[in-house]
Design a protein around this motif. Structure first.
Motif, mmCIF file in Angstrom:
data_model
loop_
_atom_site.group_PDB
_atom_site.id
_atom_site.type_symbol
_atom_site.label_atom_id
_atom_site.label_comp_id
_atom_site.label_asym_id
_atom_site.label_seq_id
_atom_site.Cartn_x
_atom_site.Cartn_y
_atom_site.Cartn_z
ATOM 1 N N MET A 142 0.825 -1.205 0.000
ATOM 2 C CA MET A 142 0.000 0.000 0.000
ATOM 3 C C MET A 142 0.860 1.256 0.000
ATOM 4 N N GLU A 143 2.004 1.167 0.664
ATOM 5 C CA GLU A 143 2.900 2.312 0.707
ATOM 6 C C GLU A 143 3.407 2.656 -0.690
ATOM 7 N N ARG A 144 3.647 1.626 -1.510
ATOM 8 C CA ARG A 144 4.180 1.856 -2.848
ATOM 9 C C ARG A 144 3.093 2.206 -3.866
ATOM 10 N N LEU A 145 1.925 1.556 -3.758
ATOM 11 C CA LEU A 145 0.902 1.682 -4.801
ATOM 12 C C LEU A 145 -0.358 2.407 -4.358
ATOM 13 N N GLY A 146 -0.463 2.753 -3.091
ATOM 14 C CA GLY A 146 -1.646 3.454 -2.619
ATOM 15 C C GLY A 146 -2.897 2.592 -2.683
ATOM 16 N N ALA A 147 -3.989 3.149 -3.206
ATOM 17 C CA ALA A 147 -5.258 2.435 -3.259
ATOM 18 C C ALA A 147 -5.156 1.177 -4.112
ATOM 19 N N LEU A 148 -4.377 1.227 -5.176
ATOM 20 C CA LEU A 148 -4.182 0.039 -6.013
ATOM 21 C C LEU A 148 -3.506 -1.077 -5.212
ATOM 22 N N GLY A 149 -2.586 -0.715 -4.340
ATOM 23 C CA GLY A 149 -1.939 -1.702 -3.492
ATOM 24 C C GLY A 149 -2.915 -2.334 -2.518
ATOM 25 N N ALA A 150 -3.817 -1.506 -1.981
ATOM 26 C CA ALA A 150 -4.843 -2.045 -1.078
ATOM 27 C C ALA A 150 -5.734 -3.026 -1.833
ATOM 28 N N GLY A 151 -6.102 -2.666 -3.070
ATOM 29 C CA GLY A 151 -6.930 -3.564 -3.874
ATOM 30 C C GLY A 151 -6.228 -4.866 -4.185
ATOM 31 N N LEU A 152 -4.938 -4.797 -4.513
ATOM 32 C CA LEU A 152 -4.176 -6.006 -4.805
ATOM 33 C C LEU A 152 -4.059 -6.885 -3.567
ATOM 34 N N ALA A 153 -3.822 -6.257 -2.406
ATOM 35 C CA ALA A 153 -3.726 -7.027 -1.163
ATOM 36 C C ALA A 153 -5.028 -7.755 -0.851
ATOM 37 N N ILE A 154 -6.162 -7.088 -1.085
ATOM 38 C CA ILE A 154 -7.457 -7.716 -0.820
ATOM 39 C C ILE A 154 -7.742 -8.816 -1.835
ATOM 40 N N ALA A 155 -7.325 -8.631 -3.094
ATOM 41 C CA ALA A 155 -7.493 -9.690 -4.091
ATOM 42 C C ALA A 155 -6.738 -10.940 -3.660
ATOM 43 N N LEU A 156 -5.509 -10.755 -3.187
ATOM 44 C CA LEU A 156 -4.707 -11.893 -2.742
ATOM 45 C C LEU A 156 -5.239 -12.477 -1.447
ATOM 46 N N GLU A 157 -5.879 -11.635 -0.620
ATOM 47 C CA GLU A 157 -6.468 -12.125 0.638
ATOM 48 C C GLU A 157 -7.547 -13.163 0.357
ATOM 49 N N ASN A 158 -8.249 -13.025 -0.775
ATOM 50 C CA ASN A 158 -9.255 -14.021 -1.143
ATOM 51 C C ASN A 158 -8.612 -15.377 -1.409
ATOM 52 N N LEU A 159 -7.402 -15.354 -1.956
ATOM 53 C CA LEU A 159 -6.715 -16.589 -2.311
ATOM 54 C C LEU A 159 -5.868 -17.124 -1.177
ATOM 55 N N PHE A 160 -5.372 -16.218 -0.330
ATOM 56 C CA PHE A 160 -4.523 -16.596 0.805
ATOM 57 C C PHE A 160 -5.082 -15.925 2.057
ATOM 58 N N PRO A 161 -6.090 -16.532 2.699
ATOM 59 C CA PRO A 161 -6.751 -15.913 3.861
ATOM 60 C C PRO A 161 -5.840 -15.420 4.977
ATOM 61 N N PRO A 162 -4.611 -15.971 5.147
ATOM 62 C CA PRO A 162 -3.756 -15.406 6.210
ATOM 63 C C PRO A 162 -3.435 -13.929 6.023
#
Length: 225
Positions: free
Chosen positions: A30-50
């Motif tokens: 998120m620090e590097r990409l801002g809102a796009l980073g938050a979106g990417l993190a949440i997309a990956l959270e769906n695949l990797f719940p940890p």
């Protein structure tokens, strides 16, 4: 230069141990990409719940309150990330399909194909509600996409209800971080408790199923009379 330095510095200051692991990785993203980073993190959270959405979402809201990213962008990007992550699992379920799933179920001890048939019938009747409300339940918010794909739910319907459910869930926690300010971290504790309750209920349900099925199998093997 950091995208939202104040939010990241507050996050680091609130940690009792060096920043690292999934939470640290998501924060760096998120620090590097801002809102796009938050979106990417949440997309990956769906695949990797940890990956902790209870950290990512409130932190995105807090960063928005500090003016480090747009609140609208945080809401849109995290919801889009949820939908994209869900579509990957939906595609996995569609790839497996009913025939493969029936063969897999037939190999699982204590589980019968009839159980799958009942589950499919239930999903046919309540699939839309299951996808919508399932997006608000930890663990199941990821898993619900797989049976939707297996059952062949229409993609448009799946995306619609996933977007609505994810949008409400994400908005609640992004706004919590936005409104709580420096106390945004308290959200993690409440969500963690909620997750533990859900997980405990799931474990109890599985245990009850196993006990009932084992007893039923024993009765079926007992000679009559």
């Amino acid at each position: 230069m950091s995208v939202f330095p104040h939010a990241v510095h507050v996050y680091a200051a609130q940690q009792s141990e060096p920043k690292g692991g999934f939470a640290g990785w998501a924060t760096d993203l998120m620090e590097r990409l801002g809102a796009l980073g938050a979106g990417l993190a949440i997309a990956l959270e769906n695949l990797f719940p940890p990956i902790p959405s209870e950290v990512v979402l409130p932190l995105a809201g807090f960063a928005s309150a500090q003016g480090d990213m747009s609140l609208v962008a945080a809401l849109v990007c995290t919801t889009l990330g949820s939908v994209l992550g869900a579509l990957v699992l939906y595609g996995l379920g569609a790839f497996v399909g009913r025939d493969r799933m029936r063969r897999l179920v037939g190999r699982i001890p204590l589980v019968k194909v009839e159980d799958l048939d009942r589950s499919e019938a239930w999903f046919e009747r309540h699939g839309s509600k299951a996808v919508f409300f399932g997006r608000m339940i930890p663990v199941f918010r990821s898993l619900i996409s797989v049976p939707a794909g297996v059952a062949g739910m229409r993609p448009v319907k799946f995306v619609t209800y996933t977007t609505l459910g994810s949008g409400l869930w994400n908005a609640a926690f992004v706004m919590a971080g936005y409104l709580l300010g420096d106390n945004w971290r308290s959200v993690e504790g409440y969500v963690g408790l909620y997750s533990k309750v859900v997980l405990a209920a799931a474990v109890l349900a599985v245990a009850a199923f196993v006990v009932v099925r084992v007893r039923r199998n024993r009765r079926e093997r007992e000679p009559a009379g």
